[in-house]
Design an enzyme around this catalytic site. Structure first.
Site, PDB file in Angstrom:
ATOM      1  N   ILE A 135     -30.066  14.014 -30.163  1.00 57.50           N
ATOM      2  CA  ILE A 135     -28.777  14.094 -30.856  1.00 57.50           C
ATOM      3  C   ILE A 135     -28.107  15.424 -30.555  1.00 57.50           C
ATOM      4  CG2 ILE A 135     -27.672  14.276 -33.110  1.00 57.50           C
ATOM      5  CD1 ILE A 135     -29.726  12.203 -34.088  1.00 57.50           C
ATOM      6  N   GLN A 139     -24.596  16.214 -28.255  1.00 51.11           N
ATOM      7  CA  GLN A 139     -23.435  16.956 -28.719  1.00 51.11           C
ATOM      8  C   GLN A 139     -23.141  18.121 -27.807  1.00 51.11           C
ATOM      9  OE1 GLN A 139     -24.987  17.432 -32.499  1.00 51.11           O
ATOM     10  NE2 GLN A 139     -24.101  15.549 -33.268  1.00 51.11           N
ATOM     11  N   HIS A 431      15.738  14.935  -3.151  1.00 51.48           N
ATOM     12  CA  HIS A 431      16.041  14.173  -4.362  1.00 51.48           C
ATOM     13  C   HIS A 431      16.340  15.118  -5.532  1.00 51.48           C
ATOM     14  CE1 HIS A 431      15.360  10.583  -7.057  1.00 51.48           C
ATOM     15  NE2 HIS A 431      15.174  11.582  -7.913  1.00 51.48           N
ATOM     16  N   GLU A 432      15.424  16.052  -5.755  1.00 53.94           N
ATOM     17  CA  GLU A 432      15.613  16.954  -6.887  1.00 53.94           C
ATOM     18  C   GLU A 432      16.807  17.887  -6.666  1.00 53.94           C
ATOM     19  OE1 GLU A 432      14.186  16.411  -9.632  1.00 53.94           O
ATOM     20  OE2 GLU A 432      12.735  14.976  -8.831  1.00 53.94           O
ATOM     21  N   HIS A 435      19.913  16.121  -7.840  1.00 55.84           N
ATOM     22  CA  HIS A 435      20.102  16.218  -9.291  1.00 55.84           C
ATOM     23  C   HIS A 435      20.606  17.611  -9.675  1.00 55.84           C
ATOM     24  CE1 HIS A 435      18.284  12.440 -10.378  1.00 55.84           C
ATOM     25  NE2 HIS A 435      17.070  12.757  -9.986  1.00 55.84           N
ATOM     26  N   ASP A 508      15.661   6.938 -12.618  1.00 58.61           N
ATOM     27  CA  ASP A 508      17.031   7.458 -12.660  1.00 58.61           C
ATOM     28  C   ASP A 508      18.035   6.316 -12.811  1.00 58.61           C
ATOM     29  OD1 ASP A 508      16.022   9.974 -12.191  1.00 58.61           O
ATOM     30  OD2 ASP A 508      16.328   9.861 -10.025  1.00 58.61           O
TER      31      ASP A 508
HETATM   32 ZN    ZN Z   1      15.294  11.624  -9.946  1.00 60.46          ZN
END
Ligand code: ZN
Ligand code: ADP
Ligand code: MG
Length: 619
Positions: A135, A139, A431-432, A435, A508
Site C-alpha cells: 500500500i 502511494q 496563417h498566424e 490573423h 476560424d
Molecule cells: Zn487561424
C-alpha cells in the site's frame, strides 16, 4: 511499462508467492496422510491380518492424533483419528478377537516447538508487513518508518529550505512567468511589508501548461528563491479507494504547512481532484468531491497573509471545477508554454552545463530543429546524448551522439510533443501572420499581444493572441465585421502564399460563420432581413410576445435568405481582408519570416515590423 505498474506487479507477485508459501506450509504436515483411510478400514485390515504394527501419535490438542500403520507388505499408511482413546479401545477389541501380535505404540502428547507454535503468527505478520509495504509503495511516497498506521496522513514530501537548491537560474526561458512570480518570492521573504500596506497577495497560483514545460521546476524555484520549505503532493495521491482518506490527507497537509509557514504547497496534477464536480464516471467521485471540498475549505480557512502560498499545476484548465478559480483560491493563473527557439537554446545550455561538448555540437542548431519540444524533452535529449557518449568511452558529447539521441527520443517518446515538419511551420507562420496583421490594422480589434507558431497543448498549430479586450459595453456592427475579417485572415494568407491550403482554418471558419449568423438572426444587422429575431435554438425566447404564426418555424424561404445574407457578409469581409493583406504582403512575408526564426514574437517586436515599412494606409 511505467514504474508504478512495475511496482504494483511486483507487489502482486510477492503476495501470490506468500499465499503459495502458506498453502505449502499447511499442506506440508499432511503430505503422506491418507484422507480416505478410516477406522472401519483399519478394522478390516486388522481382521485380514494385514497390519504389522500400529503407532499412534497424539496431537497437542488431545484427543486427536495420527496413526501410522505398517502393513505386512511393509507399506505405510497414515491416517487421522479424532480420539486416541476411542482408537485404543478399538485396537484392544480387535487384537483380542484376532489374537494377533500386532505391536501397538503410542507417543506422548506432541508438544510443538516454540517456533512451530509461532509459525501461524509469523506468517500472519509477514503477510501484514507485505500488504502494508504494498500500500505504501503504491502511494509512491517515501513515507519512511512511520508509514504503517498513517493512512490518513498526507503523502506530501517536504523539501526544507536548506535542501532546496533550485533557483530561477535553473529555469530557462519563461521570463515573464518568472517576473510574475518574483512578487510572490518577495512576499514570502518579507511578508510584513505587504501586510503593513494592506496588500493582498494571491493565495493560490495555478500553473497551466503542457507536460514537461517546467511547472514543477518553477514552483520549486519559487520556494528556493524565497528560502522557504516546499511541500509537494500530487492530486492523484489524494484520490484513494477509501472515502474520507483524501479529505483527511488534505487536512493533514495544510496543518503541516501551517506549522511551517511561510512555505509553498505545490499540488501537481490538480485536475485529478479538482475536476468539475458531478462529472465523475462511476464510482469514486464521491471521494474526489469530498477531497476537493476539503481543499476549498482549507484554502478559505487560512487568511491571506498567513504565509502559505498554494501553487498547483495542470495541463487541463478546462476540466477544472470553476469553484477552484474563485477569488481567494486559485485566482492567479500563469500559463507555461512550450519554449521558443531562444528558450530551447537556453534550456539546452542549462542541461549541458556539466556535459562537455565537442565543437561540432551546435546548441543553436539543435534548438532550431526541436520545435514543439518541451524542457523535459530537451533534458532527455541531452541525457541520451551523454549516455551515447559514455557508451563509446568518450568524455565529451559529439554531434553523432545528439543525432542518435534525437532518433531515440523523437520516436520513443510518448509525449505529445513532436518535431513539426518545416513546411507545416511555414504554413502556420503565414496563417498566424494573416490573423495578426488584420488584428493590428483593423479598428476595434487587437492589439496583438503574442503571435506564436509553437504547437499548443490543445492541438492548435499556433495562435495569435490579442490583448484582453476592454469591456466594450456595446459590441458594434463594425467590430463584428472586423472580427470576421480577422478570423478569415489566416486562411487568406495561406491562399496568397501557398500553392495549397490547409485544413487548419476550420475553427476560424466556424467562428466567422457564427458571428455572421448572429448578426443576421440575433442583432438585426442585415437590412434585408430587418430587425427580427430569427434564432431557432432558443425557442422560448423567440415565441415570447409574438403573434402566433409569425416565425414559429423558419420557412424554407426565410432560412434560405438567412444563409444568403450570412454568405454575403462573409464574402464581403473576405474581399476586404484579402485586399488589406495584399496591400501589406511585404509585412506578411516579414512577419512569417520572423516567426519562423523565433517561433514566438511579442507585441513590441510585432509592431516594429510596421514601423520599418511604409504602411499602406487603409482606405
Ligand atoms: Zn487561424
Ligand atoms: P512539468 O511539471 O511542467 O511537467 P517539470 O518541471 O517536471 O515539468 O520539468 C521536468 C524537467 O524538465 C525539469 O526537471 C527540467 O530538468 C526540465 N525542464 C523543463 N522546463 C525547463 C526549463 N524551462 N528550464 C530548464 N529545465 C527545464
Ligand atoms: Mg510536473
Amino acid at each position: 511499462m511505467n514504474k508504478n505498474m512495475k511496482r504494483t506487479l511486483i507487489s502482486y507477485l510477492l503476495v501470490f508467492a506468500l499465499i503459495l508459501g502458506v498453502l505449502y506450509l499447511i499442506q506440508g504436515g499432511n503430505q503422506n496422510v491418507n484422507q480416505q483411510y478410516t477406522e472401519t478400514q483399519f478394522a478390516e485390515d486388522m481382521k485380514n491380518g494385514n497390519v504389522r504394527s500400529v503407532y499412534v501419535q497424539q496431537n497437542a490438542e488431545v484427543p486427536t492424533g495420527t496413526v501410522e500403520l505398517t502393513m505386512k507388505d511393509r507399506s505405510v499408511v497414515r491416517f487421522y483419528i479424532t480420539d486416541v482413546n476411542v482408537f485404543k479401545e478399538l485396537y484392544n477389541e480387535l487384537s483380542e478377537k484376532q489374537k494377533t501380535d500386532v505391536s501397538f505404540e503410542m507417543s506422548d502428547v506432541v508438544r510443538p516447538s516454540t517456533l512451530e507454535k509461532m509459525m501461524p503468527y509469523l506468517i500472519g505478520l509477514v503477510a501484514l508487513v507485505v500488504v502494508v509495504m504494498m500500500i505504501a509503495g503504491m502511494q509512491g511516497a517515501g513515507g519512511g518508518g512511520g508509514a504503517m498506521m498513517n493512512f490518513g496522513k498526507s503523502k506530501a514530501k517536504m523539501t526544507s529550505e536548506e535542501d532546496n537548491k533550485t533557483t530561477f537560474n535553473d529555469v530557462a526561458g519563461l521570463r515573464e512567468e518568472k517576473e510574475d512570480l518574483e512578487e510572490v518570492v518577495d512576499f514570502l521573504k518579507n511578508p510584513g511589508k505587504y501586510v503593513e500596506i494592506g496588500a493582498r497577495i494571491p493565495k493560490g497560483i495555478l500553473l497551466v501548461g503542457p507536460p514537461g514545460t517546467g511547472k514543477t521546476l518553477l514552483a520549486k524555484a519559487v520556494a528556493g528563491e524565497a528560502h522557504v520549505p516546499f511541500f509537494t503532493i500530487s492530486g492523484s495521491d489524494f484520490v484513494e479507494m477509501f472515502v474520507g482518506v483524501g479529505a483527511s490527507r488534505v487536512r493533514d497537509l495544510f496543518a503541516e504547512a501551517k506549522r511551517n509557514a511561510p512555505c509553498i504547497v505545490f499540488i501537481d496534477e490538480i485536475d485529478a481532484v479538482a475536476r468539475r464536480r458531478g462529472s465523475g464516471l462511476g464510482g469514486g467521485h464521491d471521494e474526489r468531491e469530498q477531497t476537493l471540498n476539503q481543499m476549498l475549505v482549507e484554502m478559505d480557512g487560512f487568511s491571506v497573509n498567513e504565509g502559505i502560498i498554494v501553487m498547483a499545476a495542470t495541463n487541463r484548465v478546462d476540466i477544472l471545477d470553476p469553484a477552484i478559480l474563485r477569488p481567494g483560491r486559485f485566482d492567479r493563473k500563469i500559463s507555461v508554454e512550450r519554449p521558443d527557439v531562444k528558450g530551447r537554446e537556453d534550456i539546452l545550455k542549462i542541461h549541458t552545463k556539466n556535459k562537455p561538448l565537442s565543437d561540432d555540437v551546435d546548441l543553436h542548431e539543435i534548438a532550431r530543429t526541436t520545435s514543439g519540444f518541451a524542457g523535459a524533452d530537451l533534458e532527455n535529449l541531452m541525457n541520451e546524448s551523454a549516455i551515447s557518449a559514455a557508451k563509446d568511452e568518450r568524455k565529451y558529447i559529439i554531434k553523432e551522439d545528439v543525432d542518435k539521441a534525437f532518433i531515440k527520443v523523437g520516436i520513443g517518446t510518448e509525449r505529445k510533443s513532436r518535431v513539426v515538419p518545416k513546411e507545416d511551420l511555414r504554413i502556420t507562420a503565414y496563417h498566424e501572420s494573416g490573423h495578426a496583421i488584420l488584428f493590428h490594422l483593423l479598428e476595434g480589434v487587437g492589439p496583438v499581444y503574442t503571435v506564436s507558431i509553437i504547437p499548443t497543448g490543445q492541438g492548435a498549430a499556433g495562435y495569435t493572441m490579442p490583448l484582453p479586450e476592454n469591456d466594450n459595453v456595446h459590441v458594434t456592427k463594425g467590430k463584428m465585421l472586423n472580427d470576421i475579417k480577422v478570423s478569415l485572415g489566416g486562411r487568406i494568407a495561406e491562399e496568397m502564399i501557398m500553392d495549397d491550403i490547409s485544413a487548419g482554418a476550420s475553427q476560424d471558419i466556424k467562428q466567422a460563420t457564427a458571428v455572421a449568423r448572429a448578426m443576421v438572426v440575433k442583432y438585426g444587422m442585415s437590412p434585408k432581413l430587418g430587425l427580427i429575431n430569427y434564432e431557432t435554438d432558443n425557442e422560448e425566447e423567440t415565441f415570447v410576445g409574438r403573434d402566433i404564426g409569425h416565425h414559429r418555424v423558419l420557412g424554407e424561404k426565410t432560412a434560405a435568405n438567412i444563409d444568403k445574407e450570412v454568405k454575403r457578409i462573409i464574402d464581403e469581409c473576405y474581399a476586404e481582408a484579402r485586399l488589406i493583406l495584399e496591400q501589406n504582403v511585404d509585412i506578411l512575408h516579414k512577419c512569417a519570416q520572423r516567426l519562423l526564426e523565433k517561433e514566438r514574437i511579442d507585441r513590441a517586436e510585432f509592431e516594429s515590423l510596421f514601423e520599418e515599412e511604409s504602411v499602406v494606409p487603409l482606405v
